[in-house]
Write an enzyme that holds these catalytic residues in place. Structure first.
Site, short mmCIF file in Angstrom:
data_model
loop_
_atom_site.label_atom_id
_atom_site.label_comp_id
_atom_site.label_asym_id
_atom_site.label_seq_id
_atom_site.Cartn_x
_atom_site.Cartn_y
_atom_site.Cartn_z
N HIS A 148 37.35 36.82 34.38
CA HIS A 148 38.63 36.60 33.67
C HIS A 148 38.52 36.84 32.17
O HIS A 148 37.45 36.69 31.58
CB HIS A 148 39.20 35.20 33.96
N ASP A 168 33.96 34.79 36.67
CA ASP A 168 34.78 35.47 37.68
C ASP A 168 35.47 36.71 37.08
O ASP A 168 36.36 37.29 37.70
CB ASP A 168 35.80 34.51 38.31
N GLU A 198 42.95 34.71 35.87
CA GLU A 198 42.00 34.63 36.98
C GLU A 198 42.13 35.86 37.89
O GLU A 198 43.11 36.59 37.81
CB GLU A 198 42.28 33.35 37.79
N ASP A 255 44.48 30.53 24.97
CA ASP A 255 44.87 29.62 26.06
C ASP A 255 44.66 28.15 25.71
O ASP A 255 44.05 27.83 24.69
CB ASP A 255 44.10 29.98 27.35
#
Ligand code: PGA
Length: 262
Positions: A138, A136, A143, A67
């Site tokens: 991910h 979280d 997400e 990413d």
């Protein structure tokens, strides 16, 4: 999943580097998927050491990063492009044309994302994909709630991620709100996945990802249905695992078994 528990971050990094080295020795033109963040820094340091001291070569390796933030120049100290050159590419013998990092400044991000997918396909897919896990749950910037079949695309970052990553910026307002990220579907096509995590802050989410239900609310949980995942986590990150003792025992037995057949 092969789950390897290590005593600390340093041992996690060394074990992870040993996996990369092993795959690289079997296939010198390995297609390597790479991650950023604090977790892989020790792994990259160890790979740089292996390159300098043990002659480990990356001359034929092709890499694809997971990413990149949208809107940061490559020379911005918080861009993932900058990170990768600072921690790895600047210190090894990989040719620049073999490096792929999503272009956070692409004029047409949608077209760029398709090009990125096509490039991965052109080289025959990713052999080994390194992934970390966000608090979280991910993987890459997929997400909670991301489609489990998603491809490389633009993603809006979760508030938790923005908060977590603000430690690298002057203040929270400087953290980009968008990123280009490989999708879950893209990551799941890698032939093998190397999952690393370290520290108490990751313990709860690691347990959910590895032992909880597979759900798009914790996108890393999809790895449970990937056929070949090596999980390397330190004791702190393993604290909440229900089957921790079994994983330790199973790994000891696996190593004993492997030594007996080789
Ligand atoms: P970290 O980030 O390695 O900095 O904890 C992991 C992630 O967000 O995927």
């Amino acid at each position: 999943m092969r789950i390897i528990l290590t005593k600390d971050f340093s041992e996690m990094s060394q074990e992870a580097a040993a996996v990369v080295k092993n795959r690289l020795e079997t296939k010198p033109d390995l297609v390597l998927g790479l991650a950023t963040g604090s977790t892989p820094i020790g792994l990259y340091q160890e790979l740089v050491r292996m390159h300098k001291k043990e002659g480990l070569s990356f001359a034929k390796v092709r890499t694809f990063n997971l990413d990149e933030y949208i809107g940061l120049e490559p020379d911005h100290p918080q861009s993932y492009y900058y990170f990768m050159y600072q921690h790895l590419f600047g210190h090894i013998d990989i040719p620049e044309e073999n490096v792929h990092i999503p272009d956070g400044l692409a004029k047409n991000p949608e077209k760029f994302c398709q090009w990125y997918e096509d490039e991965i396909e052109k080289v025959g897919g990713i052999d080994l994909q390194v992934v970390g896990i966000g608090r979280d749950g991910h993987i890459a910037f997929n997400e909670p709630g991301s489609s489990l079949a998603s491809r490389t695309r633009v993603k809006t970052l979760d508030e938790q991620t923005i908060k977590d990553n603000s430690r690298f910026f002057q203040n929270v307002n400087e953290v980009p709100r968008f990123a280009i990220t490989m999708g879950i579907g893209t990551i799941m096509e890698a032939k093998e996945i190397l999952f690393i995590a370290s520290g108490k802050g990751k313990a709860e989410i690691v347990a959910k990802a590895l032992e909880g239900p597979v759900t798009s609310l914790i996108t890393s949980s999809i790895l449970q249905i990937h056929p070949k995942v090596v999980v390397i986590i330190d004791e702190d990150a393993a604290t909440c695992l229900q089957r921790k003792d079994y994983y330790k025992y199973a790994e000891e037995q696996a190593r004993r078994f492997e030594a007996s057949v080789h």
